[in-house]
Design an enzyme around this catalytic site. Structure first.
Site, PDB file in Angstrom:
ATOM      1  CB  CYS A  64      -0.677  -0.279   1.105  1.00 34.19           C
ATOM      2  SG  CYS A  64      -0.984   1.336   2.465  1.00 34.19           S
ATOM      3  CB  CYS A  67       1.633   1.512   4.693  1.00 35.08           C
ATOM      4  SG  CYS A  67       0.197   0.520   4.780  1.00 35.08           S
ATOM      5  CG  HIS A 458      36.762  35.890  52.949  1.00 37.29           C
ATOM      6  ND1 HIS A 458      36.488  36.455  52.750  1.00 37.29           N
ATOM      7  CD2 HIS A 458      36.345  36.514  54.226  1.00 37.29           C
ATOM      8  CE1 HIS A 458      35.817  36.953  52.551  1.00 37.29           C
ATOM      9  NE2 HIS A 458      35.546  37.725  53.836  1.00 37.29           N
TER      10      HIS A 458
HETATM   11  C1  LIG Z   1      41.349  28.405  49.576  1.00 38.25           C
HETATM   12  C2  LIG Z   1      40.311  29.578  48.478  1.00 38.25           C
HETATM   13  C3  LIG Z   1      39.550  30.280  49.432  1.00 38.25           C
HETATM   14  C4  LIG Z   1      38.386  31.028  48.702  1.00 38.25           C
HETATM   15  N1  LIG Z   1      37.324  31.948  50.134  1.00 38.25           N
HETATM   16  C5  LIG Z   1      37.255  33.002  49.137  1.00 38.25           C
HETATM   17  C6  LIG Z   1      36.267  33.572  48.935  1.00 38.25           C
HETATM   18  O1  LIG Z   1      36.363  34.502  50.181  1.00 38.25           O
HETATM   19  N2  LIG Z   1      35.579  34.558  48.488  1.00 38.25           N
HETATM   20  C7  LIG Z   1      34.376  33.657  47.327  1.00 38.25           C
HETATM   21  O2  LIG Z   1      33.872  34.608  46.114  1.00 38.25           O
HETATM   22  N3  LIG Z   1      35.394  32.552  47.156  1.00 38.25           N
HETATM   23  C8  LIG Z   1      36.417  31.656  47.397  1.00 38.25           C
HETATM   24  N4  LIG Z   1      37.276  31.239  46.805  1.00 38.25           N
HETATM   25  C9  LIG Z   1      36.658  30.449  46.123  1.00 38.25           C
HETATM   26  C10 LIG Z   1      35.083  29.603  45.805  1.00 38.25           C
HETATM   27  O3  LIG Z   1      35.507  29.053  47.308  1.00 38.25           O
HETATM   28  C11 LIG Z   1      34.833  28.471  45.050  1.00 38.25           C
HETATM   29  O4  LIG Z   1      36.369  27.812  45.187  1.00 38.25           O
HETATM   30  C12 LIG Z   1      34.396  29.210  43.585  1.00 38.25           C
HETATM   31  O5  LIG Z   1      33.309  29.904  44.050  1.00 38.25           O
HETATM   32  C13 LIG Z   1      33.202  27.831  43.164  1.00 38.25           C
HETATM   33  O6  LIG Z   1      32.677  27.388  43.926  1.00 38.25           O
HETATM   34  P1  LIG Z   1      32.440  25.906  43.532  1.00 38.25           P
HETATM   35  O7  LIG Z   1      31.279  25.840  43.504  1.00 38.25           O
HETATM   36  O8  LIG Z   1      33.057  25.230  42.712  1.00 38.25           O
HETATM   37  O9  LIG Z   1      32.795  24.981  44.785  1.00 38.25           O
HETATM   38  P2  LIG Z   1      34.482  24.881  45.777  1.00 38.25           P
HETATM   39  O10 LIG Z   1      34.057  25.600  47.027  1.00 38.25           O
HETATM   40  O11 LIG Z   1      35.038  25.597  45.303  1.00 38.25           O
HETATM   41  O12 LIG Z   1      33.657  23.388  45.997  1.00 38.25           O
HETATM   42  C14 LIG Z   1      34.920  22.395  44.906  1.00 38.25           C
HETATM   43  C15 LIG Z   1      34.607  21.379  44.824  1.00 38.25           C
HETATM   44  O13 LIG Z   1      35.296  20.718  46.536  1.00 38.25           O
HETATM   45  C16 LIG Z   1      34.207  19.340  47.020  1.00 38.25           C
HETATM   46  N5  LIG Z   1      34.006  20.105  48.397  1.00 38.25           N
HETATM   47  C17 LIG Z   1      32.885  21.470  48.649  1.00 38.25           C
HETATM   48  N6  LIG Z   1      33.055  21.451  49.613  1.00 38.25           N
HETATM   49  C18 LIG Z   1      33.603  21.010  50.427  1.00 38.25           C
HETATM   50  C19 LIG Z   1      34.320  20.327  52.443  1.00 38.25           C
HETATM   51  N7  LIG Z   1      33.782  21.744  52.624  1.00 38.25           N
HETATM   52  N8  LIG Z   1      35.387  19.623  51.998  1.00 38.25           N
HETATM   53  C20 LIG Z   1      36.153  18.782  50.996  1.00 38.25           C
HETATM   54  N9  LIG Z   1      35.355  19.155  49.669  1.00 38.25           N
HETATM   55  C21 LIG Z   1      34.767  20.156  49.391  1.00 38.25           C
HETATM   56  C22 LIG Z   1      33.354  20.108  46.485  1.00 38.25           C
HETATM   57  O14 LIG Z   1      33.262  18.507  45.024  1.00 38.25           O
HETATM   58  C23 LIG Z   1      33.064  20.910  45.359  1.00 38.25           C
HETATM   59  O15 LIG Z   1      32.254  20.545  43.934  1.00 38.25           O
HETATM   60  C24 LIG Z   1      38.150  29.862  47.556  1.00 38.25           C
HETATM   61  C25 LIG Z   1      38.969  29.523  46.986  1.00 38.25           C
HETATM   62  C26 LIG Z   1      39.321  28.783  47.827  1.00 38.25           C
HETATM   63  C27 LIG Z   1      40.231  27.308  46.904  1.00 38.25           C
END
Ligand SMILES: Cc1cc2nc3c(=O)[nH]c(=O)nc-3n(C[C@H](O)[C@H](O)[C@H](O)COP(=O)(O)OP(=O)(O)OC[C@H]3O[C@@H](n4cnc5c(N)ncnc54)[C@H](O)[C@@H]3O)c2cc1C
Ligand SMILES: *[C@@H]1O[C@H](CO)[C@@H](O)[C@H](O)[C@H]1NC(C)=O
Length: 616
Positions: A64, A67, A458
């Site tokens: 058909c 079809c 911080h």
């Molecule tokens: C030392 C440091 C200080 C920072 N301080 C600031 C600040 O003062 N102000 C600012 O704006 N940004 C700051 N940042 C950046 C901010 O913390 C994040 O890294 C950024 O916003 C990216 O966030 P994210 O969602 O990828 O997760 P992130 O916070 O970067 O975490 C990365 C991954 O680590 C794991 N994780 C999360 N929490 C924990 C935990 N408690 N223990 C173990 N593993 C964990 C998770 O898998 C997460 O996806 C800082 C970064 C660093 C490395």
């Protein structure tokens, strides 16, 4: 000579394809390559009746015309809902095949094509007619049928297609299987199909569950802050919820948003496979690509790719940005390269590379020029055979937008990994181990080199408050960094820097480590420690490091393939002319066969009509 052979073989294949297609293509509209079941008198009942899935079956007749024209649409329809297999299966019955006569008669098929939808466990009923239509319209009509089926008590094993009417998120989890980590909720107008489509599209992915809510559920919309429909939200086991932002309002956009969310969470690898389309519409099916069984499903995976990315960026970019490194900064750099050489997981070439940097930075006088540091990186890479990645291509730290996550995320993870690895590597001798070794180096690196000043101040402040009081025993370093990171997460929650796809949560989420936190949100630090030592153990990082022998194997194969292609297509002029001659000859034969075929077909058609009239 080899290329001539290739040419002949290619042609032979082509001829077989074309002629074969003509010779058999006439009376089979569907083949086993199509994503549907070819049913007949003997397998129809065993497969369709008594099955747990519903069925939608096209009864067609291979001669058909309608079809034939409809077949591409039906094939694409089958591909389009291929992921619904298990809930509903697609089949075809060729009523032109004499053997199937009893079947087509029993189901009272009077016209071709006729499409019928059958209930799960249908017994002897004729089914409900589905109108031939566009793929979208047929899919919607099928959904209406399926939802009604479920409302009437058939299909109780299917995912719930009915709208979620409660405004309490807890109820979402009531009937979720243990392996479910996230519930996705679509919000939509009552007559929209997107929710039901996605429920079925993704029903095989066991670690998510999709529910739909309609605009009637105002309380839930308010709770999750939904004002524009359709909308997509995610709720985790901690009852935290957030919105995903599909790029558009279509079924495909919603699926893409869910897929990239799951991938960035490390919950699963998913593949969207484009199937071959017969009508030109784009058809994609979702398949689970890989699921890591090393770590139990839920949640957090740390990727080696991110860790090595942090190392590369810090060494090649952040440190050499400083034209002169001196005094406190140089001391910090020395500590940093020391712990890298000690605890950063690399292969033997990488060890040689990190060792050489360490030796050089320690022994070279103050000051160090950023430029010479960069030059040394190059030299040491050449000498050791180790290569730092150049392009930043994040995996677990990939943000939903370019400016989210990335390096800072990977740097946190790197230091978590270093604290864990320092404890693991010294586990035989923890009494004499300096538990501040990694954190001191980290503090030095963050204050002197990390590009974000705010972060540095911080972090310095947190260290000043509690580092020396809280870190006494060896494993305290792991917990101190975890606590500090959580403080940062808390401070940054809702901040403009927060990636909406990766909201700042207190880590680890309950879904990832249910034992880590009790019902009142109080941490069980023994469990947290156990958990961190597991996920940040270099042995447990995901994806083989770039130097693994498996990878090398793959690379070699890829290289060979490219080589092979080059050789294969490197035709000389003589080869091409040979191909042209072959081509012309085969085209001529093709025309002849076609003419003959047309003639025989006319004849055949008549006999078919005659046959049919005879049967009715
Ligand atoms: C030392 C440091 C200080 C920072 N301080 C600031 C600040 O003062 N102000 C600012 O704006 N940004 C700051 N940042 C950046 C901010 O913390 C994040 O890294 C950024 O916003 C990216 O966030 P994210 O969602 O990828 O997760 P992130 O916070 O970067 O975490 C990365 C991954 O680590 C794991 N994780 C999360 N929490 C924990 C935990 N408690 N223990 C173990 N593993 C964990 C998770 O898998 C997460 O996806 C800082 C970064 C660093 C490395
Ligand atoms: C029906 O289909 C099955 C599977 O393709 C096949 O094995 C069987 O021979 C067919 N039966 C008839 C009567 O054509």
């Amino acid at each position: 000579m080899e290329t001539v052979a290739t040419c002949v073989v290619t042609y032979a294949f082509f001829i077989q394809l074309v002629f074969g297609g003509i010779l058999v293509g006439d009376d089979t509209l569907y083949t086993s390559d199509d994503k549907l079941y070819i049913l007949n008198v003997s397998n129809f009942k065993p497969m369709v009746s008594g099955s747990n899935s519903a069925w939608v079956v096209e009864f067609y007749n291979s001669w058909c015309g309608f079809c034939k024209r409809f077949a591409p649409t039906w094939k694409d329809f089958a591909s389009d809902i291929h992921a619904w297999e298990g809930i509903v299966s697609v089949g075809v019955v060729d009523c032109a095949d004499d053997n199937n006569n009893p079947l087509c008669r029993e189901y009272e098929v009077m016209r071709y094509p006729t499409i019928r939808m059958f209930s799960a466990k249908h017994s002897g009923k004729l089914g409900i007619e589905l109108q031939k239509d566009t793929i979208d319209n047929m899919r919607h009509a099928l959904l209406d049928f399926l939802e009604k089926e479920q409302m009437e008590g058939r299909g109780s094993s299917w995912p719930n297609l009915n709208p979620y009417r409660s405004s309490d998120l807890k109820n979402l989890w009531k009937d979720a299987q243990e392996e479910v980590s996230y519930v996705m909720i679509t919000f939509e107008e009552p007559d929209s199909y997107i929710g039901r489509e996605i429920i079925l599209d993704l029903h095989k992915i066991k670690f998510i569950q999709v529910r739909r809510a309609t605009t009637h559920n105002e309380a839930l919309s308010r709770l999750l802050d939904v004002s524009i429909y359709p909308h997509l939200s995610v709720v985790n086991r901690g009852l935290e919820s957030f919105a995903l932002h599909p790029e558009g309002k279509t079924r495909r956009n919603f699926i893409s948003a869910i897929v990239s969310f799951l991938e960035s969470e490390g919950v699963a690898g998913l593949d969207t496979k484009k199937s071959f389309s017969h009508t030109g519409v784009v058809i994609e099916n979702i398949e689970v690509k890989h699921m890591d069984n090393k770590m139990h499903l839920h949640g957090v995976h740390i990727y080696y790719k991110d860790i090595i990315g942090a190392l590369a960026y810090s060494l090649q970019h952040e440190i050499p940005l400083h034209s002169i490194i001196t005094g406190e900064a140089l001391a910090a750099l020395r500590n940093y390269v020391k712990i890298l050489a000690k605890y950063f997981p690399v292969d033997s070439q990488g060890e040689e590379f990190l060792g050489k940097i360490k030796e050089w930075v320690i022994s070279t006088g103050d000051p160090v020029q950023g430029q010479s540091f960069l030059a040394k990186l190059k030299t040491f890479q050449d000498e050791s055979g180790f290569t730092l990645p150049v392009l930043q291509d994040w995996k677990g730290c990939r943000g939903s937008k370019q400016h989210f996550r990335g390096y800072p995320c990977s740097l946190w993870q790197t230091f978590h990994m270093l604290t864990v690895n320092s404890v693991l590597k010294n586990s035989h001798n923890l009494e004499n181990f300096n538990s501040l070794e990694v954190l001191d180096a980290m503090l030095g690196y963050i204050t002197n080199f990390f590009g974000c000043e705010d972060c540095a101040s911080h972090f310095k402040q947190m260290a000043a408050e509690s580092l020396h009081t809280d870190v006494q025993r060896a494993e305290d370093s792991i917990l101190w960094l975890w606590r500090s990171h959580n403080k940062a997460n808390k401070r940054l929650k809702g901040d403009v820097t927060e990636d909406p796809m990766h909201p700042k949560i207190q880590f680890p989420p309950r879904s990832a480590c249910p034992a880590c936190v009790d019902g009142n949100g109080v941490w069980n630090e023994i469990e947290v420690l156990r958990y961190l030592k597991r996920i940040y153990d270099p042995e447990n990082l995901i994806y083989p490091p770039p130097f693994s022998s498996d990878d090398k194997k793959i690379d070699n194969n890829a290289a060979n393939e490219v080589e092979g292609k080059k050789v294969g297509w490197d035709f000389s002029f003589a080869d091409i002319s040979l191909c042209v001659v072959l081509y012309i000859t085969s085209a001529a034969i093709l025309v002849l066969v076609y003419i003959k075929f047309i003639l025989s077909r006319r004849y055949k058609k008549k006999s078919f009509v005659y046959d049919l009239l005879g049967k009715v």
